[in-house]
Design a protein around this motif. Sequence first.
Motif, PDB file in Angstrom:
ATOM      1  N   HIS A 219      21.153 -17.217  14.730  1.00  0.00           N
ATOM      2  CA  HIS A 219      20.750 -18.132  13.654  1.00  0.00           C
ATOM      3  C   HIS A 219      19.496 -17.611  12.954  1.00  0.00           C
ATOM      4  CE1 HIS A 219      23.584 -21.379  14.491  1.00  0.00           C
ATOM      5  NE2 HIS A 219      23.355 -21.176  15.770  1.00  0.00           N
ATOM      6  N   ILE A 220      19.399 -17.873  11.661  1.00  0.00           N
ATOM      7  CA  ILE A 220      18.190 -17.501  10.931  1.00  0.00           C
ATOM      8  C   ILE A 220      17.067 -18.454  11.327  1.00  0.00           C
ATOM      9  CG2 ILE A 220      17.109 -17.203   8.673  1.00  0.00           C
ATOM     10  CD1 ILE A 220      19.825 -16.656   7.483  1.00  0.00           C
ATOM     11  N   VAL A 221      15.961 -17.887  11.798  1.00  0.00           N
ATOM     12  CA  VAL A 221      14.834 -18.714  12.232  1.00  0.00           C
ATOM     13  C   VAL A 221      13.596 -18.493  11.369  1.00  0.00           C
ATOM     14  CG1 VAL A 221      15.625 -18.885  14.615  1.00  0.00           C
ATOM     15  CG2 VAL A 221      14.161 -16.964  13.948  1.00  0.00           C
ATOM     16  N   TYR A 222      13.668 -17.526  10.468  1.00  0.00           N
ATOM     17  CA  TYR A 222      12.516 -17.239   9.614  1.00  0.00           C
ATOM     18  C   TYR A 222      12.989 -16.400   8.436  1.00  0.00           C
ATOM     19  CZ  TYR A 222       7.595 -16.448   8.468  1.00  0.00           C
ATOM     20  OH  TYR A 222       6.380 -16.453   7.847  1.00  0.00           O
ATOM     21  N   LEU A 223      12.253 -16.461   7.334  1.00  0.00           N
ATOM     22  CA  LEU A 223      12.559 -15.667   6.142  1.00  0.00           C
ATOM     23  C   LEU A 223      11.282 -15.028   5.608  1.00  0.00           C
ATOM     24  CD1 LEU A 223      14.889 -18.172   4.236  1.00  0.00           C
ATOM     25  CD2 LEU A 223      15.633 -16.110   5.435  1.00  0.00           C
ATOM     26  N   GLN A 224      11.423 -13.832   5.101  1.00  0.00           N
ATOM     27  CA  GLN A 224      10.293 -13.122   4.506  1.00  0.00           C
ATOM     28  C   GLN A 224      10.762 -12.518   3.182  1.00  0.00           C
ATOM     29  OE1 GLN A 224       8.881  -9.970   7.006  1.00  0.00           O
ATOM     30  NE2 GLN A 224       7.581  -9.069   5.439  1.00  0.00           N
ATOM     31  N   GLY A 225       9.966 -12.705   2.140  1.00  0.00           N
ATOM     32  CA  GLY A 225      10.312 -12.147   0.834  1.00  0.00           C
ATOM     33  C   GLY A 225       9.511 -10.896   0.527  1.00  0.00           C
ATOM     34  N   ARG A 226      10.087 -10.042  -0.324  1.00  0.00           N
ATOM     35  CA  ARG A 226       9.377  -8.825  -0.724  1.00  0.00           C
ATOM     36  C   ARG A 226       9.563  -8.597  -2.206  1.00  0.00           C
ATOM     37  NH1 ARG A 226       8.343  -3.812  -1.954  1.00  0.00           N
ATOM     38  NH2 ARG A 226       7.120  -2.476  -0.552  1.00  0.00           N
ATOM     39  N   VAL A 227       8.532  -8.057  -2.849  1.00  0.00           N
ATOM     40  CA  VAL A 227       8.647  -7.677  -4.254  1.00  0.00           C
ATOM     41  C   VAL A 227       9.537  -6.443  -4.357  1.00  0.00           C
ATOM     42  CG1 VAL A 227       6.384  -8.583  -4.892  1.00  0.00           C
ATOM     43  CG2 VAL A 227       6.595  -6.204  -4.141  1.00  0.00           C
ATOM     44  N   ILE A 228      10.077  -6.210  -5.538  1.00  0.00           N
ATOM     45  CA  ILE A 228      10.823  -4.981  -5.794  1.00  0.00           C
ATOM     46  C   ILE A 228       9.813  -3.896  -6.146  1.00  0.00           C
ATOM     47  CG2 ILE A 228      12.588  -3.886  -7.228  1.00  0.00           C
ATOM     48  CD1 ILE A 228      13.725  -6.679  -7.756  1.00  0.00           C
ATOM     49  N   ARG A 229       9.896  -2.784  -5.470  1.00  0.00           N
ATOM     50  CA  ARG A 229       8.987  -1.648  -5.657  1.00  0.00           C
ATOM     51  C   ARG A 229       7.563  -2.053  -5.290  1.00  0.00           C
ATOM     52  NH1 ARG A 229      12.435   1.883  -7.405  1.00  0.00           N
ATOM     53  NH2 ARG A 229      14.197   1.188  -8.664  1.00  0.00           N
ATOM     54  N   ASN A 230       6.561  -1.508  -5.982  1.00  0.00           N
ATOM     55  CA  ASN A 230       5.167  -1.771  -5.629  1.00  0.00           C
ATOM     56  C   ASN A 230       4.633  -2.980  -6.386  1.00  0.00           C
ATOM     57  OD1 ASN A 230       4.929   0.458  -3.871  1.00  0.00           O
ATOM     58  ND2 ASN A 230       4.692   1.829  -5.624  1.00  0.00           N
ATOM     59  N   PRO A 231       3.854  -3.813  -5.715  1.00  0.00           N
ATOM     60  CA  PRO A 231       3.340  -5.023  -6.365  1.00  0.00           C
ATOM     61  C   PRO A 231       2.176  -4.724  -7.305  1.00  0.00           C
ATOM     62  CG  PRO A 231       2.459  -4.852  -4.149  1.00  0.00           C
ATOM     63  CD  PRO A 231       3.426  -3.706  -4.313  1.00  0.00           C
ATOM     64  N   SER A 232       1.891  -5.678  -8.171  1.00  0.00           N
ATOM     65  CA  SER A 232       0.706  -5.573  -9.022  1.00  0.00           C
ATOM     66  C   SER A 232      -0.521  -5.973  -8.210  1.00  0.00           C
ATOM     67  CB  SER A 232       0.847  -6.497 -10.238  1.00  0.00           C
ATOM     68  OG  SER A 232       0.845  -7.860  -9.824  1.00  0.00           O
ATOM     69  N   GLU A 233      -1.686  -5.847  -8.791  1.00  0.00           N
ATOM     70  CA  GLU A 233      -2.929  -6.165  -8.079  1.00  0.00           C
ATOM     71  C   GLU A 233      -3.033  -7.649  -7.748  1.00  0.00           C
ATOM     72  OE1 GLU A 233      -6.240  -4.769 -10.288  1.00  0.00           O
ATOM     73  OE2 GLU A 233      -5.751  -2.633 -10.054  1.00  0.00           O
ATOM     74  N   THR A 234      -2.339  -8.490  -8.505  1.00  0.00           N
ATOM     75  CA  THR A 234      -2.452  -9.938  -8.310  1.00  0.00           C
ATOM     76  C   THR A 234      -1.335 -10.522  -7.443  1.00  0.00           C
ATOM     77  OG1 THR A 234      -1.241 -10.339 -10.374  1.00  0.00           O
ATOM     78  CG2 THR A 234      -3.646 -10.238 -10.507  1.00  0.00           C
ATOM     79  N   VAL A 235      -0.384  -9.698  -7.033  1.00  0.00           N
ATOM     80  CA  VAL A 235       0.761 -10.170  -6.249  1.00  0.00           C
ATOM     81  C   VAL A 235       0.811  -9.427  -4.920  1.00  0.00           C
ATOM     82  CG1 VAL A 235       3.268 -10.433  -6.176  1.00  0.00           C
ATOM     83  CG2 VAL A 235       2.057 -10.714  -8.347  1.00  0.00           C
TER      84      VAL A 235
END
Length: 352
Positions: A219-235
């Motif tokens: 079962h899914i017990v956690y989720l993690q998101g990621r930006v596509i490629r490299n993030p900006s300085e504010t993200v």
Amino acid sequence: MDLLTQTRTIDIVRVVTDLGYELHENRKIVCPFHAEKTPSLVIYPQNNSYHCFGCGKHGDVINFYAGVANLEYTAAMHELAFNYLPDYKPELYRKGHLNKIQAPISAKPPKIALPTDTNAYVYQPLHSTIYEDFQRICTLQPTNAVREEAWQYLLSRGFSETTLRKFRLFIVNDYQAAQAYLRRTYSLPDLQECGLFNEKGNLIFYRHPIIIPYYRKGHIVYLQGRVIRNPSETVSRYQFLSGVPVELFNADVTDLIKTGQTLYVTEGALDCMTLMQEGMPAVSLGSATMFKREWMKLFRRFEVCFYFDNDAAGQKAARDYGDLFSQYRISTRTKTVKEGYKDVNDYFSKRE
């Protein structure tokens, strides 16, 4: 403040317990509105409401009392006010028609024992249901430029299609559609409690469309998101669930490998996936700073090898965790990414 507004602020937890119902794990009670043995009605003190995931009944504290006491809404409002509001004037309602709160059920529901081991893995059925539904509807969204860019980025990190499907990564192709579906299907308090929505009532993965699911016992017990490629300085590069403790990524691998075998421990989930693709059993902490001592029991059977990022923070974490694991008599060693590469994935995807 009018009487209706005042009555709606009466603590629903207090009313529920005064009526003789026992609160179980995750503020659940055995639903009084349909026959069941396992509690499925959830109390939400954040907004003084309830929802039953068995029969669908839901509402505010007045609705709850009206249903239990078999009263109409107005009568239930006055009876709650009579019992809980010190300034309530009984003459506002028909004389002689207000009763003291008492349990309307003949016996309390059977007690369900709570886990005695606070360090044990605890499956949260409602959270997993929401996470898995989120995964399902995102997978069904039409392919668009966001998905194509995200998928190509993951392939460029050296992952095979087989690996990406094995770990069941998915993409939020249409953020607005995904958010709208979740808001229609689940209550906002549930979405906030499982960490998918923030205090403003928005889905947290606005800038992080690549979603990495963490599984435990299937079962899914956690989720993690990621930006596509490299993030900006504010993200930030990664987005973790809001207010929900992180789980160990790929923890189920500990059930599959033999005692004494080397188990690699990485910082990031993508590093862990890389090692698994290379045939090296691994788990991920999510971040070098996120280790939880209750995970320690999962490592007792293995030779643990820390394979962290090639920076000062990663190497310091490896030393610190080595000292910590030694206190539990768990044998550890450290493997270092070669100079010129920043982490495990970078090395394996670019090596010649």
